[in-house]
Design an enzyme around this catalytic site. Structure first.
Site, PDB file in Angstrom:
ATOM      1  N   GLN A  99       0.836  -1.200   0.000  1.00 30.69           N
ATOM      2  CA  GLN A  99       0.000   0.000   0.000  1.00 30.69           C
ATOM      3  C   GLN A  99       0.871   1.250   0.000  1.00 30.69           C
ATOM      4  O   GLN A  99       1.854   1.332   0.728  1.00 30.69           O
ATOM      5  CB  GLN A  99      -0.921   0.002   1.226  1.00 30.69           C
ATOM      6  CG  GLN A  99      -1.908  -1.154   1.263  1.00 30.69           C
ATOM      7  CD  GLN A  99      -2.851  -1.069   2.448  1.00 30.69           C
ATOM      8  OE1 GLN A  99      -3.037  -0.008   3.043  1.00 30.69           O
ATOM      9  NE2 GLN A  99      -3.459  -2.197   2.789  1.00 30.69           N
ATOM     10  N   ASP A 158      10.884  -9.145  10.317  1.00 25.65           N
ATOM     11  CA  ASP A 158      10.885  -7.740  10.727  1.00 25.65           C
ATOM     12  C   ASP A 158       9.866  -6.932   9.943  1.00 25.65           C
ATOM     13  O   ASP A 158       9.742  -7.067   8.722  1.00 25.65           O
ATOM     14  CB  ASP A 158      12.277  -7.142  10.502  1.00 25.65           C
ATOM     15  CG  ASP A 158      12.321  -5.677  10.895  1.00 25.65           C
ATOM     16  OD1 ASP A 158      12.381  -5.397  12.102  1.00 25.65           O
ATOM     17  OD2 ASP A 158      12.280  -4.812   9.995  1.00 25.65           O
ATOM     18  N   TYR A 192       4.620   0.271   7.699  1.00 28.02           N
ATOM     19  CA  TYR A 192       4.710  -0.464   6.449  1.00 28.02           C
ATOM     20  C   TYR A 192       3.302  -0.749   5.922  1.00 28.02           C
ATOM     21  O   TYR A 192       2.533  -1.485   6.536  1.00 28.02           O
ATOM     22  CB  TYR A 192       5.461  -1.782   6.637  1.00 28.02           C
ATOM     23  CG  TYR A 192       6.951  -1.660   6.890  1.00 28.02           C
ATOM     24  CD1 TYR A 192       7.598  -0.430   6.865  1.00 28.02           C
ATOM     25  CD2 TYR A 192       7.715  -2.787   7.149  1.00 28.02           C
ATOM     26  CE1 TYR A 192       8.957  -0.323   7.107  1.00 28.02           C
ATOM     27  CE2 TYR A 192       9.087  -2.691   7.377  1.00 28.02           C
ATOM     28  CZ  TYR A 192       9.696  -1.464   7.352  1.00 28.02           C
ATOM     29  OH  TYR A 192      11.050  -1.370   7.584  1.00 28.02           O
ATOM     30  N   SER A 245      18.240  -2.968   3.897  1.00 24.96           N
ATOM     31  CA  SER A 245      18.683  -2.666   2.534  1.00 24.96           C
ATOM     32  C   SER A 245      20.124  -3.114   2.295  1.00 24.96           C
ATOM     33  O   SER A 245      20.969  -2.321   1.861  1.00 24.96           O
ATOM     34  CB  SER A 245      18.542  -1.170   2.233  1.00 24.96           C
ATOM     35  OG  SER A 245      18.503  -0.937   0.845  1.00 24.96           O
ATOM     36  N   PRO A 246      20.435  -4.386   2.535  1.00 27.34           N
ATOM     37  CA  PRO A 246      21.811  -4.870   2.366  1.00 27.34           C
ATOM     38  C   PRO A 246      22.284  -4.895   0.920  1.00 27.34           C
ATOM     39  O   PRO A 246      23.486  -5.002   0.670  1.00 27.34           O
ATOM     40  CB  PRO A 246      21.750  -6.289   2.941  1.00 27.34           C
ATOM     41  CG  PRO A 246      20.332  -6.719   2.725  1.00 27.34           C
ATOM     42  CD  PRO A 246      19.526  -5.471   2.960  1.00 27.34           C
ATOM     43  N   LEU A 247      21.349  -4.790  -0.031  1.00 25.34           N
ATOM     44  CA  LEU A 247      21.717  -4.760  -1.451  1.00 25.34           C
ATOM     45  C   LEU A 247      21.678  -3.344  -2.015  1.00 25.34           C
ATOM     46  O   LEU A 247      21.444  -3.125  -3.210  1.00 25.34           O
ATOM     47  CB  LEU A 247      20.804  -5.687  -2.260  1.00 25.34           C
ATOM     48  CG  LEU A 247      20.878  -7.168  -1.873  1.00 25.34           C
ATOM     49  CD1 LEU A 247      19.930  -7.996  -2.730  1.00 25.34           C
ATOM     50  CD2 LEU A 247      22.302  -7.703  -1.980  1.00 25.34           C
ATOM     51  N   ASN A 268      18.618 -15.372  -2.056  1.00 25.19           N
ATOM     52  CA  ASN A 268      19.189 -14.686  -0.894  1.00 25.19           C
ATOM     53  C   ASN A 268      19.601 -15.665   0.202  1.00 25.19           C
ATOM     54  O   ASN A 268      20.641 -15.492   0.847  1.00 25.19           O
ATOM     55  CB  ASN A 268      18.179 -13.683  -0.332  1.00 25.19           C
ATOM     56  CG  ASN A 268      17.994 -12.474  -1.225  1.00 25.19           C
ATOM     57  OD1 ASN A 268      18.848 -12.146  -2.042  1.00 25.19           O
ATOM     58  ND2 ASN A 268      16.863 -11.804  -1.081  1.00 25.19           N
TER      59      ASN A 268
END
Length: 343
Positions: free
Chosen positions: A26, A57, A62, A213-215, A299
């Site tokens: 959303q 998490d 969100y 946001s590890p990428l 991943n």
């Protein structure tokens, strides 16, 4: 799956957790992240649990709470198998007190999160940002009461500066309140600011890092290549304005190094980027997000092997930037005429 202690808590968490920001879909940002409904969420959670990645998490903001609600429905009947992590303090309503870390909002937002998640307790509750308008003594006192009431088991922060986290820890120590044991922070080969202050603080204070946001905000998925246009399927078309900025030449330098390591190891570019993070100090859990099963399984393949020291060193060099003052004089040792600082 490997497990590590969450800071000095004595509580073990998997080195890979699942970021449920893709649940709900959303709003302009979260719809670009993903739009998993309850059925798809259950499937992704099944895959995570099969692999031992049992930390999930989310946050109250969100998809306006839909992420928490979908996660809660998807784990119904297997609450004892999962670790639930959520965040609050960002604006979550139109009222004047629907934001921040006041006693009123912390208690109210926690109760609402518990209801959406369909659980009696939250394993890890994190403040989504620092509230400079509420005294830290009040914040830590309220959080301690939530722990003592059994609504929350462990406490963490997200997007705090070093002084904000340290001031909070000092207040907790001074009054005997529960301390923060986790710091959910941005950290990747494209964003190494965490190393300058927050990582040393984590080592000193026993605060484990949960990496978001590890990428590099989707830039290290393997879709971006030097000399090629941004793929039409990239979510960066819609979310780049929300992302931490990255110098383009440095981005391509990192991608080149990732491609070299991928060729040497037979692993994918995302797996290389995630494995590099798993070898960094203080990192307890790397949060991976996935819009589908294929992304998730890829991943999860970042665990169970390690990059060589030489491969890590090449990625370090490719991603390195000079820290700002006062950190750069002590970066890589004491500098002198014989040992000048990097440029």
């Amino acid at each position: 799956m490997l497990y590590r202690f969450l800071g000095n808590s004595g509580f073990k968490v998997p080195v890979l957790g699942f970021g449920a920001g893709t649940f709900g879909g959303q709003g302009p940002l979260f719809s670009a992240w993903g739009n998993s409904d309850e059925r798809e969420a259950k499937r992704l959670i099944d895959i995570c649990l099969e692999a031992g990645a049992n930390l999930f998490d989310t946050a109250d903001v969100y998809s306006d709470g839909a992420s928490e609600a979908i996660l809660g429905a998807a784990i119904k009947g297997r609450r004892s198998q999962v670790i639930v992590s959520t965040k609050l303090t960002l604006r979550a309503g139109e009222g004047p007190n629907d934001v921040g870390a006041s006693r009123s909002h912390l208690i109210d937002a926690t109760d609402k999160a518990l209801q959406r998640l369909g659980t009696d307790f939250i394993d890890l509750l994190q403040l989504h940002h620092f509230d400079a308008m509420t005294p830290v003594e009040s914040v830590m006192s309220t959080l301690d009461e939530l722990v003592r009431a059994g609504k929350v088991r462990y406490l963490g922060v997200s997007n705090f500066s070093g002084w904000q986290l340290m001031k909070s820890q000092a207040a907790a120590d001074r009054h005997g309140y529960s301390r923060y044991v986790a710091n959910q922070t941005y950290y990747s080969l494209l964003g190494r600011d965490y190393e300058w202050e927050l990582m040393p603080l984590g080592l000193d204070q026993g605060v484990g890092a949960l990496i978001w946001s590890p990428l590099g905000w989707g830039r290290l998925t393997g879709k971006i290549r030097r000399g090629q246009p941004l793929p039409e399927s990239s979510r960066l078309h819609d979310t780049a304005g929300f992302a931490p900025p990255v110098d383009q030449e440095r981005l391509y330098r990192v991608i080149d190094a990732l491609e070299d390591a991928a060729k040497e190891t037979g692993k994918t570019i995302p797996q290389i980027a995630l494995n590099w993070l798993l070898q960094r100090p203080t990192v307890s859990t790397v949060l991976v997000g996935a819009r589908n099963e294929a992304q998730l399984r890829d991943n999860l393949g970042s665990v169970g092997w390690n990059l060589t020291a030489d491969q890590v060193a090449k990625l370090d060099v490719a991603s390195r930037v000079t820290p700002p003052y006062p950190y750069y004089p002590y970066w890589n040792g004491q500098f002198s005429e014989r040992n000048p600082p990097p440029v």
